[in-house]
Design a protein around this motif. Structure first.
Motif, PDB file in Angstrom:
ATOM      1  N   PRO A 107       0.816  -1.229   0.000  1.00 15.46           N
ATOM      2  CA  PRO A 107       0.000   0.000   0.000  1.00 15.46           C
ATOM      3  C   PRO A 107       0.851   1.281   0.000  1.00 15.46           C
ATOM      4  N   LEU A 108       1.954   1.266   0.747  1.00 17.17           N
ATOM      5  CA  LEU A 108       2.786   2.465   0.813  1.00 17.17           C
ATOM      6  C   LEU A 108       3.489   2.724  -0.513  1.00 17.17           C
ATOM      7  N   MET A 109       4.029   1.683  -1.129  1.00 18.52           N
ATOM      8  CA  MET A 109       4.707   1.864  -2.419  1.00 18.52           C
ATOM      9  C   MET A 109       3.708   2.294  -3.491  1.00 18.52           C
ATOM     10  N   GLN A 110       2.509   1.745  -3.452  1.00 21.22           N
ATOM     11  CA  GLN A 110       1.464   2.131  -4.397  1.00 21.22           C
ATOM     12  C   GLN A 110       1.112   3.614  -4.221  1.00 21.22           C
ATOM     13  N   ALA A 111       0.976   4.040  -2.978  1.00 23.35           N
ATOM     14  CA  ALA A 111       0.654   5.432  -2.692  1.00 23.35           C
ATOM     15  C   ALA A 111       1.786   6.370  -3.101  1.00 23.35           C
ATOM     16  N   ILE A 112       3.026   5.969  -2.823  1.00 25.20           N
ATOM     17  CA  ILE A 112       4.175   6.799  -3.202  1.00 25.20           C
ATOM     18  C   ILE A 112       4.264   6.905  -4.724  1.00 25.20           C
ATOM     19  N   SER A 113       4.022   5.813  -5.417  1.00 25.91           N
ATOM     20  CA  SER A 113       4.045   5.840  -6.882  1.00 25.91           C
ATOM     21  C   SER A 113       2.993   6.807  -7.425  1.00 25.91           C
ATOM     22  N   ALA A 114       1.787   6.745  -6.893  1.00 21.83           N
ATOM     23  CA  ALA A 114       0.724   7.661  -7.332  1.00 21.83           C
ATOM     24  C   ALA A 114       1.079   9.110  -6.993  1.00 21.83           C
ATOM     25  N   PHE A 115       1.661   9.316  -5.825  1.00 26.71           N
ATOM     26  CA  PHE A 115       2.071  10.654  -5.384  1.00 26.71           C
ATOM     27  C   PHE A 115       3.144  11.201  -6.326  1.00 26.71           C
ATOM     28  N   LEU A 116       4.145  10.370  -6.649  1.00 28.07           N
ATOM     29  CA  LEU A 116       5.203  10.797  -7.572  1.00 28.07           C
ATOM     30  C   LEU A 116       4.633  11.133  -8.946  1.00 28.07           C
ATOM     31  N   THR A 117       3.713  10.335  -9.418  1.00 28.93           N
ATOM     32  CA  THR A 117       3.087  10.602 -10.711  1.00 28.93           C
ATOM     33  C   THR A 117       2.387  11.954 -10.688  1.00 28.93           C
ATOM     34  N   GLN A 118       1.664  12.219  -9.612  1.00 28.28           N
ATOM     35  CA  GLN A 118       0.974  13.494  -9.478  1.00 28.28           C
ATOM     36  C   GLN A 118       1.975  14.656  -9.452  1.00 28.28           C
ATOM     37  N   VAL A 119       3.055  14.490  -8.708  1.00 32.64           N
ATOM     38  CA  VAL A 119       4.076  15.543  -8.611  1.00 32.64           C
ATOM     39  C   VAL A 119       4.684  15.816  -9.988  1.00 32.64           C
ATOM     40  N   PHE A 120       5.085  14.762 -10.697  1.00 32.42           N
ATOM     41  CA  PHE A 120       5.709  14.963 -12.003  1.00 32.42           C
ATOM     42  C   PHE A 120       4.739  15.526 -13.038  1.00 32.42           C
ATOM     43  N   ASN A 121       3.472  15.177 -12.949  1.00 30.78           N
ATOM     44  CA  ASN A 121       2.478  15.752 -13.859  1.00 30.78           C
ATOM     45  C   ASN A 121       2.283  17.246 -13.600  1.00 30.78           C
ATOM     46  N   LEU A 122       2.419  17.661 -12.351  1.00 26.53           N
ATOM     47  CA  LEU A 122       2.247  19.080 -12.012  1.00 26.53           C
ATOM     48  C   LEU A 122       3.452  19.935 -12.382  1.00 26.53           C
ATOM     49  N   ILE A 123       4.624  19.348 -12.396  1.00 29.14           N
ATOM     50  CA  ILE A 123       5.856  20.114 -12.623  1.00 29.14           C
ATOM     51  C   ILE A 123       5.787  20.926 -13.914  1.00 29.14           C
ATOM     52  N   SER A 124       5.266  20.346 -14.959  1.00 27.33           N
ATOM     53  CA  SER A 124       5.244  21.039 -16.252  1.00 27.33           C
ATOM     54  C   SER A 124       4.203  22.158 -16.314  1.00 27.33           C
ATOM     55  N   SER A 125       3.301  22.196 -15.356  1.00 26.21           N
ATOM     56  CA  SER A 125       2.222  23.190 -15.432  1.00 26.21           C
ATOM     57  C   SER A 125       2.342  24.315 -14.401  1.00 26.21           C
ATOM     58  N   VAL A 126       3.442  24.379 -13.697  1.00 24.00           N
ATOM     59  CA  VAL A 126       3.615  25.423 -12.683  1.00 24.00           C
ATOM     60  C   VAL A 126       4.847  26.261 -13.005  1.00 24.00           C
ATOM     61  N   ASP A 127       4.981  27.385 -12.307  1.00 24.10           N
ATOM     62  CA  ASP A 127       6.142  28.243 -12.545  1.00 24.10           C
ATOM     63  C   ASP A 127       7.411  27.591 -12.011  1.00 24.10           C
ATOM     64  N   GLU A 128       8.539  28.175 -12.346  1.00 23.42           N
ATOM     65  CA  GLU A 128       9.832  27.583 -12.022  1.00 23.42           C
ATOM     66  C   GLU A 128      10.043  27.391 -10.522  1.00 23.42           C
ATOM     67  N   GLY A 129       9.651  28.360  -9.721  1.00 29.73           N
ATOM     68  CA  GLY A 129       9.822  28.247  -8.270  1.00 29.73           C
ATOM     69  C   GLY A 129       9.041  27.081  -7.690  1.00 29.73           C
ATOM     70  N   LYS A 130       7.822  26.937  -8.146  1.00 29.51           N
ATOM     71  CA  LYS A 130       6.979  25.832  -7.669  1.00 29.51           C
ATOM     72  C   LYS A 130       7.496  24.489  -8.197  1.00 29.51           C
ATOM     73  N   SER A 131       8.037  24.485  -9.417  1.00 32.02           N
ATOM     74  CA  SER A 131       8.551  23.229  -9.960  1.00 32.02           C
ATOM     75  C   SER A 131       9.781  22.753  -9.177  1.00 32.02           C
ATOM     76  N   VAL A 132      10.595  23.676  -8.713  1.00 31.02           N
ATOM     77  CA  VAL A 132      11.751  23.312  -7.883  1.00 31.02           C
ATOM     78  C   VAL A 132      11.264  22.708  -6.567  1.00 31.02           C
ATOM     79  N   GLU A 133      10.246  23.319  -5.990  1.00 32.81           N
ATOM     80  CA  GLU A 133       9.651  22.810  -4.747  1.00 32.81           C
ATOM     81  C   GLU A 133       9.110  21.381  -4.960  1.00 32.81           C
ATOM     82  N   LEU A 134       8.442  21.171  -6.078  1.00 31.33           N
ATOM     83  CA  LEU A 134       7.902  19.844  -6.383  1.00 31.33           C
ATOM     84  C   LEU A 134       9.012  18.823  -6.603  1.00 31.33           C
TER      85      LEU A 134
END
Length: 108
Positions: free
Chosen positions: A61-88
């Motif tokens: 369950p934890l690895m599944q959740a981390i994988s989904a979380f990482l996918t969400q983070v990487f999907n957001l990186i391209s749609s936010v400004d540079e400062g927020k992408s560094v944070e992500l």
């Protein structure tokens, strides 16, 4: 639960996991809360789950959740400004570090 001693954590494992797993799988949960749940699970809970239960109740369950979380983070990186992408990216790095710690804990 952050302030609980080891005995109290061990006594309340199922309740803690019952709270943490839904939070981790909820994409609408705040990143900070989800990251705190990952850290707490890896650092505090993982050492109290019996090995014969660990795969089903903790690792999968934890690895599944981390994988989904990482996918969400990487999907957001391209749609936010540079400062927020560094944070992500730092969130992603932290998550990968938590996976490494979880694997190391499991090897012990």
């Amino acid at each position: 639960a952050e302030e609980w001693d080891e005995k109290r954590i061990e006594e309340n494992i199922q309740d803690l996991l019952g709270f943490i797993h839904p939070v981790l799988l909820d994409n609408s949960s705040e990143f900070e809360l989800r990251l705190d749940c990952v850290r707490f699970t890896v650092e505090k809970i993982s050492k109290h789950v019996p090995i014969y239960e660990a795969e089903d109740t903790l690792y999968f369950p934890l690895m599944q959740a981390i994988s989904a979380f990482l996918t969400q983070v990487f999907n957001l990186i391209s749609s936010v400004d540079e400062g927020k992408s560094v944070e992500l990216l730092f969130v992603a790095i932290d998550l990968v570090g938590q996976v490494d710690s979880l694997i190391q804990n499991g090897a012990r």
